[in-house]
Design a protein around this motif. Structure first.
Motif, PDB file in Angstrom:
ATOM      1  N   TYR A  41     -98.793  -1.462  12.533  1.00 54.82           N
ATOM      2  CA  TYR A  41     -97.884   0.051  12.554  1.00 54.82           C
ATOM      3  C   TYR A  41     -98.668   1.627  12.717  1.00 54.82           C
ATOM      4  O   TYR A  41    -100.257   0.988  12.717  1.00 54.82           O
ATOM      5  N   GLY A  43     -99.749   5.513  11.503  1.00 56.03           N
ATOM      6  CA  GLY A  43     -99.016   6.712  10.245  1.00 56.03           C
ATOM      7  C   GLY A  43     -99.132   7.626  11.688  1.00 56.03           C
ATOM      8  O   GLY A  43    -100.037   7.571  12.748  1.00 56.03           O
ATOM      9  N   GLU A  44     -98.725   9.320  10.929  1.00 56.20           N
ATOM     10  CA  GLU A  44     -98.655   9.939  12.179  1.00 56.20           C
ATOM     11  C   GLU A  44    -100.036  10.395  12.687  1.00 56.20           C
ATOM     12  O   GLU A  44    -100.427  10.831  13.385  1.00 56.20           O
ATOM     13  N   ILE A  74     -95.949   1.242   4.532  1.00 60.79           N
ATOM     14  CA  ILE A  74     -95.350   2.840   4.809  1.00 60.79           C
ATOM     15  C   ILE A  74     -96.099   3.692   3.384  1.00 60.79           C
ATOM     16  O   ILE A  74     -94.760   3.362   2.503  1.00 60.79           O
ATOM     17  N   VAL A  78     -94.751  10.305   6.666  1.00 56.24           N
ATOM     18  CA  VAL A  78     -95.275  10.996   7.650  1.00 56.24           C
ATOM     19  C   VAL A  78     -94.207  10.102   8.381  1.00 56.24           C
ATOM     20  O   VAL A  78     -93.754   8.599   7.317  1.00 56.24           O
ATOM     21  N   TYR A  80     -93.730   6.911  10.792  1.00 54.05           N
ATOM     22  CA  TYR A  80     -94.675   5.654  11.240  1.00 54.05           C
ATOM     23  C   TYR A  80     -93.669   5.493  12.486  1.00 54.05           C
ATOM     24  O   TYR A  80     -92.803   5.269  12.561  1.00 54.05           O
TER      25      TYR A  80
ATOM     26  N   SER B  88    -105.510   4.875   6.466  1.00 53.75           N
ATOM     27  CA  SER B  88    -104.432   5.143   6.553  1.00 53.75           C
ATOM     28  C   SER B  88    -103.580   5.724   5.983  1.00 53.75           C
ATOM     29  O   SER B  88    -102.586   7.024   6.230  1.00 53.75           O
ATOM     30  N   ASN B  92    -103.370   9.974   6.002  1.00 54.90           N
ATOM     31  CA  ASN B  92    -101.686  10.048   6.201  1.00 54.90           C
ATOM     32  C   ASN B  92    -101.340  11.427   5.304  1.00 54.90           C
ATOM     33  O   ASN B  92    -100.625  12.128   5.485  1.00 54.90           O
ATOM     34  N   VAL B  96    -100.722  15.228   5.140  1.00 57.75           N
ATOM     35  CA  VAL B  96     -99.397  16.343   4.395  1.00 57.75           C
ATOM     36  C   VAL B  96     -99.888  16.965   3.367  1.00 57.75           C
ATOM     37  O   VAL B  96     -99.223  17.992   3.281  1.00 57.75           O
TER      38      VAL B  96
END
Lengths: 204, 155
Positions: A41, A43-44, A74, A78, A80, B88, B92, B96
Motif C-alpha cells: 500500500y 498513503g497519499e 490504513i 487519506v 490509499y 507512513s 499522512n 491531513v
C-alpha cells in the motif's frame, strides 16, 4: 529469473464496514497448485512525494487467500493506493493496482448491536464492542407523552453501562448510534428497545 | 469527539493515539541513530508560552517543514530501518492536519504571525547548524517532543 508469467490478480475491491477494511480480488487459478499473493500500500503522502515507495501489508505479504485485512495498514484519513501480485514458486505476476484509491471515510457504519436489560430498577445497556475507534451516543427516555430524551456518550463498547434508575411500573426505551472520531461520522440510530418495570406506577 | 484546536484553527479526523503508537513503534530505532546528544532542536524556549493565537501559525510552519524537508529526505532511512509503516502513518496524518489548518492572513494578525515565525526560525536555524544527516535524524527523533506539544491542543 521469475519473469511475470502468472496472470495478475483481477477485480480488486475493498469492502469496509465499521472501520474494518478488507481488500479482495479474483483468485489466480493454477490446477493443483497453491498460489500466494503479496499486498502493498501507499498513503497519499507516499504517492505524492515518493511514488516508488510501496509498503508491505501487515498481514498479507504473503497470503494464500484471495483477500487481505488491511485495517492495520490504513492509519490516516487519506486516499490509499493498494496493489496485489501473485506468486507461484519462482513465478511472479505483474502488480494489479486498485482502480480508485481507498479512503477510510467511506466505511459503512451500521447501527450498533445492543442489549437493554433491567437490573432491579436499574436500566442497563451493553453495546457491541467495535474497537477503540468507536464512541456511542445512547438516547433513552421514559415512554409517556411529552417524555424528555436523555443522551449519554459511552466508550468503549462491550461493557454493561448503567443508564437510569427507573420508576416502578414505567416503561423505558433506548436507542444508540456510533460515532467515529477519525472520520467524523455517525451511524444511523439502532431500533429502539423498551423494557417495562414491575410494580405499581407511581402517581405523577 | 476530540479534535485539535490551535487557536482558531480546528482539525478533526486525526486520532492522536494513532500517531503516538506509530512513533512508539519506531522510537528506539530512530533515536538510537542520533549521536549528537548535546543538542535539542525543539528547545523548551521555542515551545513554551506559545499563545493560542500563535499556535496555528507555528504548527503550520513546523508541519510544512517536517513534510517538505524531514520526511521527504528521511524516507531512505525509513526503508533501511524498516519503519515505513510508522513513517507512513505519521506523514499522512501530518498531511491531513496541515491541509486543514487555515492560519488567518489579516493585517492585525501580523505581529502574532511574526512571533510564530521567529520561533520557527529558531528551530530551523538550529537544524541548519547541524550536519544535514545528523539534523534529519535528530528532527525525526524529536517527534515525541512535537507530539507532546501538540497534545496540549487536542481537546
Amino acid at each position: 529469473d521469475g519473469a511475470a508469467v502468472l496472470p495478475a490478480p483481477q477485480n480488486l475491491s475493498v469492502q469496509s464496514t465499521n472501520m474494518k477494511h478488507v481488500l479482495t480480488w479474483s483468485p489466480v487459478m493454477v490446477p493443483e497448485e497453491t498460489v500466494y499473493y503479496s499486498v502493498e500500500y501507499q498513503g497519499e503522502y507516499e504517492s505524492l512525494y515518493m511514488s516508488h515507495i510501496w509498503i508491505p501489508s501487515s498481514w498479507c505479504s504473503p497470503t494464500a487467500g484471495p483477500e487481505c485485512d488491511i485495517t492495520d495498514d490504513i492509519t490516516a484519513t487519506v486516499p490509499y493506493s493498494l496493489r496485489v501480485r501473485a506468486t507461484l514458486g519462482s513465478q511472479t505476476s505483474a502488480w494489479s493496482t486498485l482502480k480508485h484509491p481507498f479512503n477510510r471515510n467511506s466505511t459503512i457504519l451500521t447501527p450498533p448491536g445492543m442489549e437493554v436489560t433491567k437490573d432491579g430498577f436499574h436500566l442497563v445497556i451493553k453495546l457491541e464492542d467495535l474497537g477503540p475507534q468507536f464512541e456511542f451516543f445512547v438516547a433513552y427516555w421514559r415512554r409517556e407523552p411529552g417524555a424528555k430524551e436523555h443522551i449519554k456518550m459511552v466508550r468503549p463498547g462491550g461493557i454493561p453501562m448503567h443508564l437510569e434508575t427507573m420508576d416502578p411500573g414505567a416503561t423505558y426505551c433506548v436507542k444508540a448510534r456510533t460515532f467515529v472520531k477519525a472520520i467524523g461520522r455517525y451511524s444511523a440510530f439502532s431500533q429502539a428497545e423498551c423494557v417495562k418495570v414491575q410494580g405499581e406506577s407511581l402517581p405523577l | 469527539g476530540q479534535e485539535f484546536r490551535f487557536g482558531p484553527c480546528r482539525v478533526e479526523g486525526v486520532v492522536l493515539q494513532e500517531l503516538w503508537e506509530a512513533f512508539w513503534d519506531m522510537k528506539d530505532v530512530v533515536q538510537a541513530q542520533d549521536n549528537v546528544t548535546s543538542v535539542r532542536l525543539l528547545r523548551k524556549e521555542i515551545l513554551q508560552n506559545v499563545s493560542e493565537a500563535e499556535s496555528c501559525y507555528f504548527i503550520h510552519s513546523l508541519l510544512k517543514f517536517y513534510l517538505n524537508t524531514i520526511f521527504k529526505n528521511y524516507h531512505a532511512k525509513a526503508v533501511k530501518f524498516r519503519i515505513l509503516r510508522s513513517f507512513s502513518t505519521l506523514a499522512n496524518n501530518f498531511a491531513v492536519i496541515m491541509s486543514k489548518l487555515r492560519p488567518r492572513q489579516e493585517n492585525e494578525m501580523f505581529s502574532i504571525s511574526e512571533n510564530a515565525r521567529r520561533r520557527f526560525l529558531l528551530f530551523q536555524g538550529a537544524f541548519k547548524q547541524l550536519d544535514r544527516e545528523a539534523a534529519l535524524t535528530k528532527a525525526f527523533g524529536e517527534m515525541d517532543i512535537l507530539l507532546t506539544w501538540m497534545q496540549k491542543f487536542y481537546q
